[in-house]
Design an enzyme around this catalytic site. Structure first.
Site, PDB file in Angstrom:
ATOM      1  N   ALA A  36       0.817  -1.218   0.000  1.00  0.00           N
ATOM      2  CA  ALA A  36       0.000   0.000   0.000  1.00  0.00           C
ATOM      3  C   ALA A  36       0.847   1.264   0.000  1.00  0.00           C
ATOM      4  O   ALA A  36       0.408   2.317  -0.476  1.00  0.00           O
ATOM      5  CB  ALA A  36      -0.939  -0.006   1.206  1.00  0.00           C
ATOM      6  N   TRP A  65       0.441   4.513   8.578  1.00  0.00           N
ATOM      7  CA  TRP A  65      -1.012   4.588   8.403  1.00  0.00           C
ATOM      8  C   TRP A  65      -1.498   5.747   9.280  1.00  0.00           C
ATOM      9  O   TRP A  65      -1.589   5.608  10.501  1.00  0.00           O
ATOM     10  CB  TRP A  65      -1.661   3.271   8.798  1.00  0.00           C
ATOM     11  CG  TRP A  65      -1.291   2.144   7.875  1.00  0.00           C
ATOM     12  CD1 TRP A  65      -0.234   1.297   7.991  1.00  0.00           C
ATOM     13  CD2 TRP A  65      -1.965   1.778   6.668  1.00  0.00           C
ATOM     14  NE1 TRP A  65      -0.208   0.416   6.942  1.00  0.00           N
ATOM     15  CE2 TRP A  65      -1.259   0.691   6.113  1.00  0.00           C
ATOM     16  CE3 TRP A  65      -3.103   2.258   6.007  1.00  0.00           C
ATOM     17  CZ2 TRP A  65      -1.644   0.071   4.931  1.00  0.00           C
ATOM     18  CZ3 TRP A  65      -3.490   1.655   4.829  1.00  0.00           C
ATOM     19  CH2 TRP A  65      -2.775   0.576   4.295  1.00  0.00           C
ATOM     20  N   VAL A 233      -5.011  -3.467  -1.021  1.00  0.00           N
ATOM     21  CA  VAL A 233      -5.863  -4.645  -1.179  1.00  0.00           C
ATOM     22  C   VAL A 233      -7.142  -4.442  -0.386  1.00  0.00           C
ATOM     23  O   VAL A 233      -7.102  -4.107   0.808  1.00  0.00           O
ATOM     24  CB  VAL A 233      -5.124  -5.920  -0.739  1.00  0.00           C
ATOM     25  CG1 VAL A 233      -6.083  -7.113  -0.665  1.00  0.00           C
ATOM     26  CG2 VAL A 233      -3.978  -6.217  -1.700  1.00  0.00           C
ATOM     27  N   TRP A 505       5.652  -0.515  19.604  1.00  0.00           N
ATOM     28  CA  TRP A 505       5.393  -0.823  18.194  1.00  0.00           C
ATOM     29  C   TRP A 505       5.861  -2.225  17.827  1.00  0.00           C
ATOM     30  O   TRP A 505       6.371  -2.458  16.741  1.00  0.00           O
ATOM     31  CB  TRP A 505       6.000   0.262  17.286  1.00  0.00           C
ATOM     32  CG  TRP A 505       5.488   1.620  17.643  1.00  0.00           C
ATOM     33  CD1 TRP A 505       4.190   1.985  17.866  1.00  0.00           C
ATOM     34  CD2 TRP A 505       6.258   2.806  17.872  1.00  0.00           C
ATOM     35  NE1 TRP A 505       4.099   3.313  18.201  1.00  0.00           N
ATOM     36  CE2 TRP A 505       5.350   3.842  18.213  1.00  0.00           C
ATOM     37  CE3 TRP A 505       7.621   3.098  17.814  1.00  0.00           C
ATOM     38  CZ2 TRP A 505       5.764   5.149  18.492  1.00  0.00           C
ATOM     39  CZ3 TRP A 505       8.027   4.391  18.094  1.00  0.00           C
ATOM     40  CH2 TRP A 505       7.110   5.395  18.418  1.00  0.00           C
ATOM     41  N   HIS A 506       5.645  -3.159  18.764  1.00  0.00           N
ATOM     42  CA  HIS A 506       5.946  -4.566  18.532  1.00  0.00           C
ATOM     43  C   HIS A 506       4.637  -5.361  18.469  1.00  0.00           C
ATOM     44  O   HIS A 506       4.501  -6.411  19.094  1.00  0.00           O
ATOM     45  CB  HIS A 506       6.844  -5.120  19.637  1.00  0.00           C
ATOM     46  CG  HIS A 506       8.190  -4.481  19.696  1.00  0.00           C
ATOM     47  ND1 HIS A 506       9.060  -4.625  20.762  1.00  0.00           N
ATOM     48  CD2 HIS A 506       8.841  -3.677  18.809  1.00  0.00           C
ATOM     49  CE1 HIS A 506      10.169  -3.946  20.531  1.00  0.00           C
ATOM     50  NE2 HIS A 506      10.062  -3.361  19.355  1.00  0.00           N
ATOM     51  N   THR A 551      10.687  -7.013  17.360  1.00  0.00           N
ATOM     52  CA  THR A 551      10.065  -8.075  16.566  1.00  0.00           C
ATOM     53  C   THR A 551      10.560  -8.177  15.129  1.00  0.00           C
ATOM     54  O   THR A 551      10.202  -9.120  14.423  1.00  0.00           O
ATOM     55  CB  THR A 551       8.540  -7.888  16.562  1.00  0.00           C
ATOM     56  OG1 THR A 551       8.229  -6.522  16.273  1.00  0.00           O
ATOM     57  CG2 THR A 551       7.949  -8.263  17.900  1.00  0.00           C
ATOM     58  N   ASN A 552      11.386  -7.234  14.656  1.00  0.00           N
ATOM     59  CA  ASN A 552      11.760  -7.272  13.248  1.00  0.00           C
ATOM     60  C   ASN A 552      12.605  -8.496  12.892  1.00  0.00           C
ATOM     61  O   ASN A 552      12.319  -9.195  11.911  1.00  0.00           O
ATOM     62  CB  ASN A 552      12.526  -5.998  12.872  1.00  0.00           C
ATOM     63  CG  ASN A 552      12.841  -5.939  11.394  1.00  0.00           C
ATOM     64  OD1 ASN A 552      12.019  -6.288  10.561  1.00  0.00           O
ATOM     65  ND2 ASN A 552      14.040  -5.503  11.059  1.00  0.00           N
TER      66      ASN A 552
END
Length: 573
Positions: A36, A65, A233, A505-506, A551-552
């Site tokens: 996106a 977003w 999508v 932000w995980h 988490t990356n």
């Protein structure tokens, strides 16, 4: 005309970038990657994305977003609806490379106990011994060798050398040493307590996102790989219970793409939203939204997790600030154990930030960012707020829903305060105060000319006499709680932690993988969505529980592992 591919990947973030590379490596298999956000083509990456300092990317509408709002704290029992936790802006990437393109670049794996727990929860084949080869496959560690490290992966891993540390980082390291912690040269070596130089996905002071590492110019020249950015999508297409493609909107035009298999890699907030809109999820919620049930799956959107976090800030004296030798605003961190019964070692994490924001005031504010590495709060959820595919879902993290997380953050604040009071940190800082991620802070963090001017004035005043600086902090920075108040009043400290705890932000765990007998498992250990065919999920949403890590790196590992599974299947010849 409908276009047909072997695999359609929805989401060009960390996992999507890996999958697009690996699945298109065989020239006979056509792969479509839909994203996106904007592209980051080699040699033309936006300069903000290459910067080692990530502070200009947070809440940046060009790369995230912009309408996503969440609640972070869990509502307390008996709490009136009017006093429930407020909505907060929550950054989720909308750019090729996903979170790896805008995050703080921390690159750590977590603990072996994390992955043993994954397997115990039904993720067969995801134990530490199973995942370590894929961690090694991802990385090219530029500093550390040995059996725990990879040297040939697509993501370079480096650490800021000690001679480039800021005065604040050196003082933090000195405080940790005085407190009795060992120095660990390798954060991703043995998982034990200690302070260490932080590992980053960064080379020569330039970020290397998943898109930069996995979708380079050579990969993009593959004739069987098509990358479409700016493509949103809107719908998964099914024939019976078989997923056969997607509908999307690009440049105002509605398009349809067919695939022998579709993979959702949209992250732990947007992936469950796609499933719910397709009729895959909890029956009661789907019926309440007027969506026909395609496959009953009670776990879709349940168990959303993040690492609860708080901070302790202070004025950073001029000689300890960013020194021009690195753009990374933190270089050193501490992993320690809370000692709570039954909690594994290394369950807490604390990083020393030499500046707290991009602007002039932020350059004068140091912080210790503390988060619960091993969190037990796993009652968050993602639900639809609307059937409109362009509307953001309802997101509640319910941080601190487990009282152990509250207790450890309270104890952690006291531990940070003790470090702050040590000789090394006291020498380079002044006026400690509890960090508050208030609306005022978020507003001043927007990158505007007005904010640049206002913060320049405020910074000049803070650099003035100490009484003026203290007045500025007390009246224009502190939000409701003072440091002295929290040190003497446990009730005030609890209230502060409950109010100000945020995630880092995980977002993860909202479409968990598990065994056939687990009613809350959304996917099997190969990422296949239960109850339907030809649809997989590969992103942080499939984690059974969030690991003791940013988490990356685990997301990249998971994508590499499932890519190998796919390449071994007869569908990809």
């Amino acid at each position: 005309m409908t276009q047909v591919y072997g695999t359609v990947i929805v989401g060009g973030g960390s996992a999507g970038s890996v999958l697009a590379n690996r699945l298109s490596a065989r020239g006979t298999h056509d792969v479509l990657l839909l994203e996106a956000g904007i592209d980051t083509p080699p040699g033309h990456e936006p300069p903000e994305l290459l910067d080692s300092y990530a502070g200009r990317l947070f809440f940046n509408p060009h790369f995230d977003w912009p309408d996503l709002r969440v609640t972070t704290q869990a509502p307390r029992a008996g709490e009136e609806a009017a006093s429930r936790p407020p909505l907060r802006k929550y950054t989720q990437a909308r750019v090729l490379g996903g979170g790896s393109a805008i995050n703080g670049q921390l690159f750590n794996r977590g603990a072996p106990t994390d992955y043993r727990e994954w397997e115990a929860r039904g993720a067969t084949g995801w134990s530490w011994d199973d995942v370590l080869p894929y961690f090694r496959k991802v990385e090219c560690d530029l500093d550390c060798d040995g059996p725990l490290h990879g040297k040939h992966g697509r993501i370079p891993v480096s650490r800021v050398p000690r001679e480039h540390w800021t005065g604040l980082s050196s003082a933090f390291a000195g405080a940790c040493k005085e407190a009795g912690y060992a120095y660990l040269p390798d954060q991703n070596g043995e998982f034990v307590e200690g302070y260490f130089p932080v590992a980053f996905n960064n080379q020569a002071e330039r970020r290397v996102s998943a898109a930069m590492g996995y979708l380079d110019a050579d990969v993009r020249r593959r004739t069987n790989l098509k990358i479409m950015t700016g493509t949103h999508v809107t719908r998964l297409l099914f024939e019976g219970t078989r997923c056969v493609g997607v509908k999307a909107v690009a440049n105002g035009q509605e398009l349809e793409f067919r695939g022998r298999e579709v993979i959702l890699s949209c992250g732990a907030i947007h992936t469950p939203a796609h499933l719910l809109r397709a009729g895959i999820g909890p029956v009661e919620h789907l019926q309440g939204m007027g969506i026909p049930v395609l496959a009953a799956s009670e776990g879709v959107g349940r168990g959303l997790m993040d690492h609860p976090s708080i901070g302790l800030s202070s004025f950073c004296r001029p000689g300890a600030r960013m020194n021009g030798l690195t753009r990374r605003h933190f270089q050193v961190a501490l992993r320690y154990s809370s000692g709570l019964p039954g909690v594994p070692a290394g369950d807490m994490f604390c990083a020393a930030l030499s500046k707290s924001a991009w602007h002039a005031v932020g350059q004068r504010i140091a912080s210790m960012l503390l988060f619960v590495n091993k969190t037990y709060s796993e009652t968050g959820h993602v639900r639809l707020a609307s059937r409109d595919p362009m509307a953001e879902p309802e997101v509640a993290f319910n941080l601190l829903s487990d009282p152990r997380d509250l207790r450890r953050l309270m104890d952690g604040f006291r531990k940070a305060a003790a470090l702050q009071a040590s000789g090394p940190l006291r020498a380079v800082t002044d006026k400690p105060f509890p960090s508050a991620f208030s609306e005022r802070v978020r507003n001043i963090s927007q990158i505007t000319v007005k904010n640049r001017i206002l913060t320049s004035i405020g910074a000049a005043l803070m650099d003035g006499p100490a009484p003026l600086r203290h007045y500025m902090i007390d009246h224009h920075v502190v939000d409701g709680f003072t440091f002295e108040q929290l040190m003497r009043d446990d009730e005030a400290l609890e209230a502060f932690v409950r109010k100000e705890a945020i995630g880092v932000w995980h977002a993860s765990c909202s479409c968990r993988m598990g065994g056939e007998d687990d009613p809350l498992a959304v996917v099997d250990p190969h990422g296949r969505v239960k109850g339907v065919q030809a649809l997989r999920v590969v992103d942080a949403s499939i984690f059974p529980v969030v690991p003791c890590a940013n988490t990356n790196f685990p997301t990249l590992m998971a994508a590499e592992k499932i890519a190998d599974t796919l390449l071994a299947s007869p569908e990809i010849s």
